[in-house]
Design a protein around this motif. Structure first.
Motif, PDB file in Angstrom:
ATOM      1  N   SER A   1       0.806  -1.428   0.047  1.00  0.00           N
ATOM      2  CA  SER A   1      -0.092  -0.085  -0.082  1.00  0.00           C
ATOM      3  C   SER A   1       0.930   1.088   0.071  1.00  0.00           C
ATOM      4  O   SER A   1       1.850   1.127   0.606  1.00  0.00           O
ATOM      5  CB  SER A   1      -1.003  -0.013   1.072  1.00  0.00           C
ATOM      6  N   THR A   2       0.288   2.211  -0.496  1.00  0.00           N
ATOM      7  CA  THR A   2       0.799   3.550  -0.457  1.00  0.00           C
ATOM      8  C   THR A   2      -0.043   4.653  -0.291  1.00  0.00           C
ATOM      9  O   THR A   2      -1.039   4.842  -1.040  1.00  0.00           O
ATOM     10  CB  THR A   2       2.020   3.940  -1.723  1.00  0.00           C
ATOM     11  N   GLY A   3      -0.020   5.363   0.727  1.00  0.00           N
ATOM     12  CA  GLY A   3      -1.207   6.369   0.965  1.00  0.00           C
ATOM     13  C   GLY A   3      -2.510   5.770   0.890  1.00  0.00           C
ATOM     14  O   GLY A   3      -2.621   5.089   2.158  1.00  0.00           O
ATOM     15  N   ASN A   4      -3.520   6.268   0.253  1.00  0.00           N
ATOM     16  CA  ASN A   4      -4.678   5.624   0.470  1.00  0.00           C
ATOM     17  C   ASN A   4      -5.026   4.750  -0.630  1.00  0.00           C
ATOM     18  O   ASN A   4      -6.319   4.250  -0.960  1.00  0.00           O
ATOM     19  CB  ASN A   4      -5.688   6.904   0.232  1.00  0.00           C
ATOM     20  N   THR A   5      -3.922   3.901  -1.222  1.00  0.00           N
ATOM     21  CA  THR A   5      -4.339   3.145  -2.367  1.00  0.00           C
ATOM     22  C   THR A   5      -3.491   1.698  -2.056  1.00  0.00           C
ATOM     23  O   THR A   5      -2.563   1.594  -1.191  1.00  0.00           O
ATOM     24  CB  THR A   5      -3.748   3.613  -3.340  1.00  0.00           C
ATOM     25  N   ALA A   6      -4.189   0.634  -2.474  1.00  0.00           N
ATOM     26  CA  ALA A   6      -3.496  -0.578  -2.535  1.00  0.00           C
ATOM     27  C   ALA A   6      -2.642  -0.609  -3.865  1.00  0.00           C
ATOM     28  O   ALA A   6      -2.818  -0.011  -4.814  1.00  0.00           O
ATOM     29  CB  ALA A   6      -4.346  -1.756  -2.786  1.00  0.00           C
ATOM     30  N   LEU A   7      -1.465  -1.260  -3.716  1.00  0.00           N
ATOM     31  CA  LEU A   7      -0.563  -0.985  -4.658  1.00  0.00           C
ATOM     32  C   LEU A   7      -0.086  -2.696  -5.024  1.00  0.00           C
ATOM     33  O   LEU A   7       0.197  -3.507  -4.241  1.00  0.00           O
ATOM     34  CB  LEU A   7       0.812  -0.536  -4.147  1.00  0.00           C
ATOM     35  N   VAL A   8      -0.027  -2.807  -6.536  1.00  0.00           N
ATOM     36  CA  VAL A   8       0.395  -4.241  -6.948  1.00  0.00           C
ATOM     37  C   VAL A   8       1.450  -3.944  -8.126  1.00  0.00           C
ATOM     38  O   VAL A   8       1.247  -3.306  -8.788  1.00  0.00           O
ATOM     39  CB  VAL A   8      -0.765  -4.881  -7.518  1.00  0.00           C
ATOM     40  N   ALA A   9       2.682  -4.898  -7.894  1.00  0.00           N
ATOM     41  CA  ALA A   9       3.511  -4.644  -9.148  1.00  0.00           C
ATOM     42  C   ALA A   9       3.779  -6.231  -9.647  1.00  0.00           C
ATOM     43  O   ALA A   9       3.987  -7.032  -8.683  1.00  0.00           O
ATOM     44  CB  ALA A   9       4.801  -4.085  -8.600  1.00  0.00           C
ATOM     45  N   LYS A  10       3.779  -6.199 -10.758  1.00  0.00           N
ATOM     46  CA  LYS A  10       4.031  -7.675 -11.412  1.00  0.00           C
ATOM     47  C   LYS A  10       5.401  -7.560 -11.948  1.00  0.00           C
ATOM     48  O   LYS A  10       5.807  -6.694 -12.901  1.00  0.00           O
ATOM     49  CB  LYS A  10       2.905  -8.235 -12.467  1.00  0.00           C
TER      50      LYS A  10
ATOM     51  N   ILE B   1      -8.615   2.949  -2.308  1.00  0.00           N
ATOM     52  CA  ILE B   1      -9.179   2.117  -1.198  1.00  0.00           C
ATOM     53  C   ILE B   1      -9.975   2.946  -0.072  1.00  0.00           C
ATOM     54  O   ILE B   1     -11.207   3.070  -0.047  1.00  0.00           O
ATOM     55  CB  ILE B   1      -8.326   1.047  -0.439  1.00  0.00           C
ATOM     56  N   GLY B   2      -9.214   3.635   0.636  1.00  0.00           N
ATOM     57  CA  GLY B   2      -9.515   4.634   1.481  1.00  0.00           C
ATOM     58  C   GLY B   2      -8.427   5.243   2.603  1.00  0.00           C
ATOM     59  O   GLY B   2      -7.406   4.862   2.278  1.00  0.00           O
ATOM     60  N   TYR B   3      -8.981   6.101   3.451  1.00  0.00           N
ATOM     61  CA  TYR B   3      -8.063   6.803   4.206  1.00  0.00           C
ATOM     62  C   TYR B   3      -6.914   5.617   4.856  1.00  0.00           C
ATOM     63  O   TYR B   3      -7.623   4.749   5.446  1.00  0.00           O
ATOM     64  CB  TYR B   3      -8.610   7.847   5.105  1.00  0.00           C
TER      65      TYR B   3
ATOM     66  N   SER C   1     -12.314  -0.175   8.750  1.00  0.00           N
ATOM     67  CA  SER C   1     -13.085  -1.338   7.801  1.00  0.00           C
ATOM     68  C   SER C   1     -12.039  -2.367   7.276  1.00  0.00           C
ATOM     69  O   SER C   1     -10.804  -1.733   7.243  1.00  0.00           O
ATOM     70  CB  SER C   1     -13.817  -0.428   6.773  1.00  0.00           C
ATOM     71  N   VAL C   2     -12.706  -3.285   7.378  1.00  0.00           N
ATOM     72  CA  VAL C   2     -11.971  -4.495   6.443  1.00  0.00           C
ATOM     73  C   VAL C   2     -12.354  -4.430   5.090  1.00  0.00           C
ATOM     74  O   VAL C   2     -13.671  -4.064   4.789  1.00  0.00           O
ATOM     75  CB  VAL C   2     -12.250  -5.819   7.081  1.00  0.00           C
ATOM     76  N   PHE C   3     -11.359  -4.567   4.055  1.00  0.00           N
ATOM     77  CA  PHE C   3     -11.662  -4.341   2.560  1.00  0.00           C
ATOM     78  C   PHE C   3     -11.236  -5.696   2.159  1.00  0.00           C
ATOM     79  O   PHE C   3     -10.219  -6.323   2.425  1.00  0.00           O
ATOM     80  CB  PHE C   3     -11.100  -3.332   1.969  1.00  0.00           C
ATOM     81  N   LEU C   4     -11.730  -6.171   1.076  1.00  0.00           N
ATOM     82  CA  LEU C   4     -11.391  -7.193   0.360  1.00  0.00           C
ATOM     83  C   LEU C   4     -11.594  -6.740  -1.115  1.00  0.00           C
ATOM     84  O   LEU C   4     -12.653  -6.040  -1.474  1.00  0.00           O
ATOM     85  CB  LEU C   4     -12.274  -8.527   0.252  1.00  0.00           C
ATOM     86  N   THR C   5     -10.789  -6.844  -2.397  1.00  0.00           N
ATOM     87  CA  THR C   5     -10.588  -6.636  -3.487  1.00  0.00           C
ATOM     88  C   THR C   5     -10.115  -7.592  -4.442  1.00  0.00           C
ATOM     89  O   THR C   5      -9.229  -8.297  -4.073  1.00  0.00           O
ATOM     90  CB  THR C   5     -10.039  -5.039  -3.839  1.00  0.00           C
TER      91      THR C   5
ATOM     92  N   ALA D   1     -12.063   5.502   8.277  1.00  0.00           N
ATOM     93  CA  ALA D   1     -12.908   6.622   7.538  1.00  0.00           C
ATOM     94  C   ALA D   1     -11.850   7.775   7.939  1.00  0.00           C
ATOM     95  O   ALA D   1     -11.088   7.704   8.803  1.00  0.00           O
ATOM     96  CB  ALA D   1     -14.043   6.815   8.525  1.00  0.00           C
ATOM     97  N   SER D   2     -12.183   9.003   7.205  1.00  0.00           N
ATOM     98  CA  SER D   2     -11.288   9.871   6.946  1.00  0.00           C
ATOM     99  C   SER D   2     -11.097  10.557   8.410  1.00  0.00           C
ATOM    100  O   SER D   2     -12.008  11.005   9.371  1.00  0.00           O
ATOM    101  CB  SER D   2     -11.924  10.978   6.292  1.00  0.00           C
TER     102      SER D   2
END
Length: 465
Positions: free
Chosen positions: A99-108, A129-131, A161-165, A154-155
Motif C-alpha cells: 500500500s501507499t497512501g490511500n491506495t493498494a499497490l500491486v507490481a508484477k 481504497i480509503g484513508y 473497515s476491513v476491505f477485500l478487492t 474513515a477519514s
C-alpha cells in the motif's frame, strides 16, 4: 572472498546509489567465527545456537538493479509505500502487493526484475481504497485472479473497515466481486485492530484473520477475530455472528491473544498462530485449530489450543507454516536466558497440538547472535525437502546498520550451517524492513518489504540459491 579487507569499487554513487549498495553486497565478508551448539540451562531446555556471526552477503545481481527492484526506479506514486506480501506465479513472475497512501499497490515483476508492462499500467496497479489503507495479505485463486485484504479508516477517525478487492489476471478490477470489485465491512463495532492473513478455503470462500479489543475505543483485552466471505466477496452471515467471529479467551490465557498468521488444512480446518503475553512476565507461543464452521476443535491441544511458554516478556509469535505432514511450525522473537541477546525461536507442534519432541530440543530451537541482534523474525517457510527457512532482520549494534536475513534449519530443528555462512544469508539494507518472502521457481528466496534510504519505498530483493 574471505578477507577482512575492504574491496573498492569505482562506481558512480550519485547516478545509481542503490546499484552501488547492492553490487557491493555481492562481496562475502567473514569475521572471526566461533559457532557452537549448546543446550541452555532450565527452564529453557532448548537448543541454542550461538555465533560470532560470519555473514554471507549475497544478492542475485541478475535481478533488477543489482539484486533489487525498488519502485522509486519506475517513478510510480510519490507517496511513501511498502510491500507487505509476495507470491510466485506459474510463469515465474512475481506479484508484490502493499500500500501507499490511500491506495493498494500491486507490481508484477518478471524473472529479470523488470516490470511486466502488460499488467495494469506499465506493470503497476494503484487502486484507491480509503484513508490510511493498509494491505495485509493476498491469495491467488485457481483462475489466476488476485484477492487482496487489508484495512482502511474513515477519514481522520479511529473507525476501521476491513476491505477485500479482486483483480483479474491482467491487473484490471474484477467488478463482479463485491460491489464494483470491492467489499467493505465496518468492523468498528467489534473493535477491530488488525487483519493479518487472508485464506482461500477449499470451498472457494475466504477467511480473514486478525485481532480485536473488547471495546472499540477503550483498550482492554485482545482476542482472536475471524471473518468469512463468500466466493463473490459478500460477507458470509452464516459464520460466527453475522459473518464475524470473536473468540474470547475468557481469561484462560490471562491477557492479550492475537492471531499473527494463519493457514488452512486440506479438510478446511483453520490453523491460527498467535501469541499471548503475561503482563511483563513470560509469553506463550500458541496455535489454535478451528473447524470449518468456526468452532474450536477440542480434539486439538487443550480446548482447541496448543501452547509453549517462553521465559522473558519479549517472546512473541510472528509467523507460522504448515508442513506437508500436518505438523505446524511457529517462528517468533525470543530473549536469551541471560537477557542480553535478542533472537529467533522456532516451535513445532504435532497434528494433535502437542509439542513435537523430535524437533530441536523437546520441540523448540533458538538462534541468538553475539555481534548482531535479531530484532525481527517475521516469516517462516517449509521447503519440500522439510528444511525450514526463517525470514528476519539483523541489526548491527555498532554501526546501526540493518541486514535482511534468511536462516535455514534442518527438518529436525538444527541450524543448517551449509547455507550461506553458518546458516545465514544476508543483504545489507539501509533502514529497511522485510515483510514477506517466497521461493521462486529456481529455488531462490525473494523478499518483499521496504527501505527508507531516501523515502519509504517498496522493494523486492532476490538472493542467490
Amino acid at each position: 572472498v574471505a578477507s577482512s579487507e575492504s574491496l573498492k569499487f569505482e562506481l558512480n554513487m550519485k547516478e545509481n546509489p542503490l546499484a552501488w549498495r547492492h553490487e557491493h553486497e555481492l562481496v562475502v565478508r567473514t569475521m572471526n567465527v566461533d559457532t557452537q551448539a549448546a543446550v541452555t540451562d532450565a527452564p529453557f531446555n532448548v537448543a541454542e545456537w550461538r555465533s560470532s556471526i560470519s555473514l554471507a552477503q549475497v544478492v542475485d545481481g541478475s535481478f533488477g538493479d543489482g539484486g533489487l527492484v525498488s519502485l522509486e526506479s519506475f517513478g510510480s506514486t510519490g507517496n511513501p509505500g511498502t510491500f507487505r506480501d509476495i507470491l510466485v506465479l506459474d510463469d515465474g513472475s512475481l506479484l508484490a502487493v502493499g500500500s501507499t497512501g490511500n491506495t493498494a499497490l500491486v507490481a508484477k515483476i518478471r524473472d529479470d526484475g523488470s516490470l511486466d508492462t502488460t499488467y495494469g499500467k506499465n506493470g503497476i496497479v494503484e487502486l484507491a481504497i480509503g484513508y490510511s489503507t493498509s494491505v495485509s495479505s493476498i491469495v491467488l485463486q485457481f483462475d489466476g485472479k488476485l484477492v487482496i485484504a487489508g484495512t482502511s479508516e474513515a477519514s481522520n477517525s479511529t473507525a476501521f473497515s476491513v476491505f477485500l478487492t479482486r483483480l483479474k489476471s491482467d491487473g484490471s478490477l474484477d467488478t463482479s466481486f463485491g460491489s464494483e470489485g470491492k467489499t467493505f465491512v465496518d468492523a468498528y463495532s467489534v473493535g477491530l485492530k488488525g487483519i493479518t492473513k487472508l485464506l482461500l478455503m477449499p470451498d472457494g470462500k475466504f477467511v480473514a484473520t486478525g485481532y480485536n479489543t473488547d471495546y472499540p475505543v477503550y483498550y482492554t483485552r485482545v482476542n482472536h477475530l475471524l471473518m468469512r466471505f463468500n466466493a463473490n466477496g459478500s460477507l458470509d452471515t452464516t459464520f460466527g455472528n453475522a459473518g464475524i467471529l470473536v473468540e474470547d479467551s475468557g481469561g484462560k490465557f490471562y491477557t492479550d491473544r492475537a492471531i499473527m498468521d494463519a493457514g488452512v488444512t486440506p479438510d478446511g480446518n483453520i490453523i491460527a498462530a498467535g501469541n499471548t503475553d503475561f503482563y511483563n512476565s513470560d509469553g506463550l507461543f500458541t496455535v489454535t485449530r478451528y473447524t470449518p464452521d468456526g468452532s474450536l476443535d477440542t480434539n486439538f491441544g487443550v480446548d482447541g489450543t496448543g501452547s509453549f511458554t517462553l521465559p522473558k516478556a519479549s517472546s512473541a509469535t510472528r509467523a507460522g507454516a504448515l508442513q506437508s505432514d500436518g505438523k505446524i511450525v511457529l517462528s517468533g522473537l525470543a530473549t536469551s536466558p541471560s537477557g542480553d541477546k535478542n533472537g529467533c525461536a522456532l516451535v513445532r507442534f504435532q497434528t494433535n497440538g502437542s509439542l513435537d519432541p523430535s524437533f530441536g530440543s523437546q520441540g523448540v530451537a533458538y538462534y541468538f547472535g553475539d555481534t548482531y541482534s535479531v530484532l525481527d523474525c517475521n516469516g517462516v517457510l517449509v521447503k519440500s525437502d522439510g528444511s525450514i527457512l526463517l525470514l528476519g532482520r539483523y541489526f548491527d549494534n555498532q554501526s546501526y546498520t540493518s541486514y535482511f536475513a534468511v536462516l535455514r534449519f534442518t527438518s529436525d530443528g538444527k541450524l543448517d550451517r551449509s547455507y550461506g555462512k553458518n546458516g545465514i544469508m544476508t543483504s545489507r539494507m539501509i533502514d529497511g524492513f522485510s515483510e514477506a518472502f517466497a521461493l521462486d521457481k529456481e529455488g531462490r528466496v525473494v523478499i518483499a518489504g521496504w527501505h527508507s534510504e531516501f523515502d519509504i519505498t517498496p522493494l523486492v530483493l532476490r538472493f542467490t540459491p
